[in-house]
Design a protein around this motif. Structure first.
Motif, PDB file in Angstrom:
ATOM      1  N   UNK A   7       0.811  -1.213   0.000  1.00 23.33           N
ATOM      2  CA  UNK A   7       0.000   0.000   0.000  1.00 23.33           C
ATOM      3  C   UNK A   7       0.847   1.267   0.000  1.00 23.33           C
ATOM      4  N   UNK A   8       1.983   1.252   0.678  1.00 20.28           N
ATOM      5  CA  UNK A   8       2.859   2.421   0.673  1.00 20.28           C
ATOM      6  C   UNK A   8       3.340   2.730  -0.734  1.00 20.28           C
ATOM      7  N   UNK A   9       3.666   1.690  -1.493  1.00 19.01           N
ATOM      8  CA  UNK A   9       4.088   1.888  -2.875  1.00 19.01           C
ATOM      9  C   UNK A   9       2.951   2.458  -3.709  1.00 19.01           C
ATOM     10  N   UNK A  10       1.716   1.969  -3.480  1.00 26.48           N
ATOM     11  CA  UNK A  10       0.554   2.507  -4.178  1.00 26.48           C
ATOM     12  C   UNK A  10       0.398   3.994  -3.882  1.00 26.48           C
ATOM     13  N   UNK A  11       0.573   4.373  -2.639  1.00 21.15           N
ATOM     14  CA  UNK A  11       0.455   5.778  -2.243  1.00 21.15           C
ATOM     15  C   UNK A  11       1.469   6.636  -2.983  1.00 21.15           C
ATOM     16  N   UNK A  12       2.699   6.124  -3.131  1.00 18.12           N
ATOM     17  CA  UNK A  12       3.725   6.894  -3.844  1.00 18.12           C
ATOM     18  C   UNK A  12       3.388   7.019  -5.324  1.00 18.12           C
ATOM     19  N   UNK A  13       2.881   5.928  -5.916  1.00 18.62           N
ATOM     20  CA  UNK A  13       2.513   5.970  -7.331  1.00 18.62           C
ATOM     21  C   UNK A  13       1.415   6.998  -7.568  1.00 18.62           C
ATOM     22  N   UNK A  14       0.389   6.962  -6.736  1.00 18.75           N
ATOM     23  CA  UNK A  14      -0.738   7.892  -6.894  1.00 18.75           C
ATOM     24  C   UNK A  14      -0.272   9.333  -6.743  1.00 18.75           C
ATOM     25  N   UNK A  15       0.596   9.582  -5.759  1.00 12.56           N
ATOM     26  CA  UNK A  15       1.080  10.944  -5.521  1.00 12.56           C
ATOM     27  C   UNK A  15       1.924  11.457  -6.679  1.00 12.56           C
ATOM     28  N   UNK A  16       2.573  10.549  -7.393  1.00  9.56           N
ATOM     29  CA  UNK A  16       3.477  10.955  -8.473  1.00  9.56           C
ATOM     30  C   UNK A  16       2.763  11.187  -9.800  1.00  9.56           C
ATOM     31  N   UNK A  17       1.486  10.889  -9.866  1.00 13.49           N
ATOM     32  CA  UNK A  17       0.739  11.086 -11.112  1.00 13.49           C
ATOM     33  C   UNK A  17      -0.598  11.777 -10.842  1.00 13.49           C
ATOM     34  N   UNK A  18      -0.550  13.028 -10.412  1.00 11.18           N
ATOM     35  CA  UNK A  18      -1.791  13.741 -10.076  1.00 11.18           C
ATOM     36  C   UNK A  18      -2.706  13.967 -11.276  1.00 11.18           C
ATOM     37  N   UNK A  19      -2.191  13.811 -12.494  1.00 17.28           N
ATOM     38  CA  UNK A  19      -3.044  13.987 -13.674  1.00 17.28           C
ATOM     39  C   UNK A  19      -4.102  12.892 -13.785  1.00 17.28           C
ATOM     40  N   UNK A  20      -3.864  11.757 -13.125  1.00 18.51           N
ATOM     41  CA  UNK A  20      -4.817  10.654 -13.149  1.00 18.51           C
ATOM     42  C   UNK A  20      -5.544  10.628 -11.811  1.00 18.51           C
ATOM     43  N   UNK A  21      -6.849  10.853 -11.839  1.00 22.60           N
ATOM     44  CA  UNK A  21      -7.627  10.938 -10.605  1.00 22.60           C
ATOM     45  C   UNK A  21      -7.648   9.599  -9.888  1.00 22.60           C
TER      46      UNK A  21
END
Length: 387
Positions: A312-326
């Motif tokens: 889940x921590x990795x998922x959080x980093x991925x999401x934070x790094x691509x704010x263009x994708x909701x």
């Protein structure tokens, strides 16, 4: 003293509007009890009370009917309202309902929690394995509910085999066609007795309505479902129906663009650093690829899922790094969105139950939209690099 304000008749017009009028009226005025009797008897057309139907809902239902090649579809207040009506309309206490074990999380909870509390037995089986489904059928099995492509594990149900089983045993087959849509799969031609959609998703396409659709091919079952919808007040909003009609006008173009984008994104993600697995029906590596070709032809659809190399921590980093994708628990928007089933659609399941169907903490569902494909691929590269 000024006269009291009263409603006046709608202005007469020899022309008609190009765009359907929004009609939010909750009630409709008739000329007397005899006319009202004729309306309820079906001798005269018209509306009485919005819970029993209104024109904006009927317009949207007719548009989806045409796409699905059926008639008499009903619009409900949400996709789950449509699924609930599909089950509770023809099912009675003492009946048994069988569902695919990889259904949408809330559908699974309906089967495993709500129906048993009402005296309706329910169980699940692997809809990709015909032998599993066959062994789960009981003498009291009345209905089987499947998704063509499972949400979010992207597995292909054995629709052909299950439809044949249902015919042989006199069981109703209900198909949730939300993921695939009528342009990707014809549920009626495949043998579905009941067809369900979450109109909220790709059909409406803009994340601004909450609606469902349910149609039954047998008139008696259709009447049971309609009666339940009216009695339980599963009424759709006229405004949401009006917006959905507008969305449906561009549905085919959005479907084509999203389908093409999803194919390109799935190809790009396959083998990209940080990605353990790509699940997309159009890929040769998909475990149900041969079935996908039979059911979907050359299309893969707009939905895909990936498992990343992390928790889940990795998922959080991925999401934070691509704010263009909701990051949002939805699908079918005009833009690409990403969701984390373990914390959204399937959060109601235990960790063990989620992992049994392949949903780990590193599992992500991607709903591909109409974005510029090259830019979308670059955004995902950047996001996955954050792992």
């Amino acid at each position: 003293m000024a006269p009291p304000v009263r409603r006046v008749p709608w202005p007469e017009n020899v022309a008609r509007p190009l765009v359907s009028p929004l009609q939010p009226s909750a009630v409709y005025v008739t000329d007397g009890p005899d006319v009202l009797d004729d309306q309820y008897a079906g001798a005269l057309p018209g509306y009485t009370y919005a819970r029993e139907g209104h024109p904006n809902a009927d317009v949207v239902a007719a548009m989806i009917d045409r796409l699905e090649g059926v008639s008499g579809g009903i619009i409900t207040g949400s996709g789950m309202a449509a699924i609930s009506a599909a089950l509770l309309g023809p099912i009675r206490a003492g009946d048994h309902v069988l569902g695919g074990d990889q259904l949408y999380g809330r559908s699974l909870r309906l089967l495993t929690e709500t129906l048993p509390a009402m005296g309706i037995e329910a169980s699940t089986a692997d809809a990709t394995d015909l032998a599993s489904v066959k062994s789960a059928i009981r003498p009291e099995t009345r209905l089987i509910l499947i998704e063509v492509v499972s949400n979010p594990t992207i597995r292909l149900s054995d629709v052909e085999g299950i439809a044949a089983l249902c015919r042989d045993h006199g069981i109703l087959l209900a198909v949730d066609n939300t993921f695939t849509t009528p342009l990707g799969f014809s549920a009626g031609q495949a043998g579905a007795d009941i067809i369900v959609h979450s109109v909220t998703k790709l059909l409406a396409g803009h994340s601004d309505v909450t609606l469902g659709y349910v149609a039954a091919r047998d008139p008696e079952i259709a009447n049971q479902i309609r009666t339940l919808c009216i009695t339980m007040g599963l009424t759709p909003s006229p405004f949401d129906c009006w917006l959905a009609e507008r969305g449906l006008m561009s549905f085919e173009m959005r479907f084509e663009r999203a389908d093409a984008n999803a194919t390109r994104l799935a190809d790009a993600l396959d083998g990209m650093p940080g990605v353990r697995k790509v699940l997309y029906p159009g890929h040769a590596s998909h475990p149900d690829r041969d079935r996908a070709r039979r059911l979907l032809g050359n299309r893969g659809g707009h939905m895909l899922s990936i498992e990343i190399d992390g928790d889940r921590d990795a998922v959080t980093r991925v999401v934070a790094a691509m704010p263009e994708v909701a990051f949002a628990p939805t699908l079918g928007d005009i833009t690409t969105t990403i969701s984390h089933p373990a914390s959204s659609s399937h959060r109601g399941l235990s960790v063990e139950a989620r992992e049994a169907i392949g949903i780990t903490e590193g599992f992500l569902r991607i709903s591909v939209g109409c974005d510029a494909p090259d830019r979308l691929i670059e955004v995902f590269k950047r996001g996955l690099a954050a792992i």
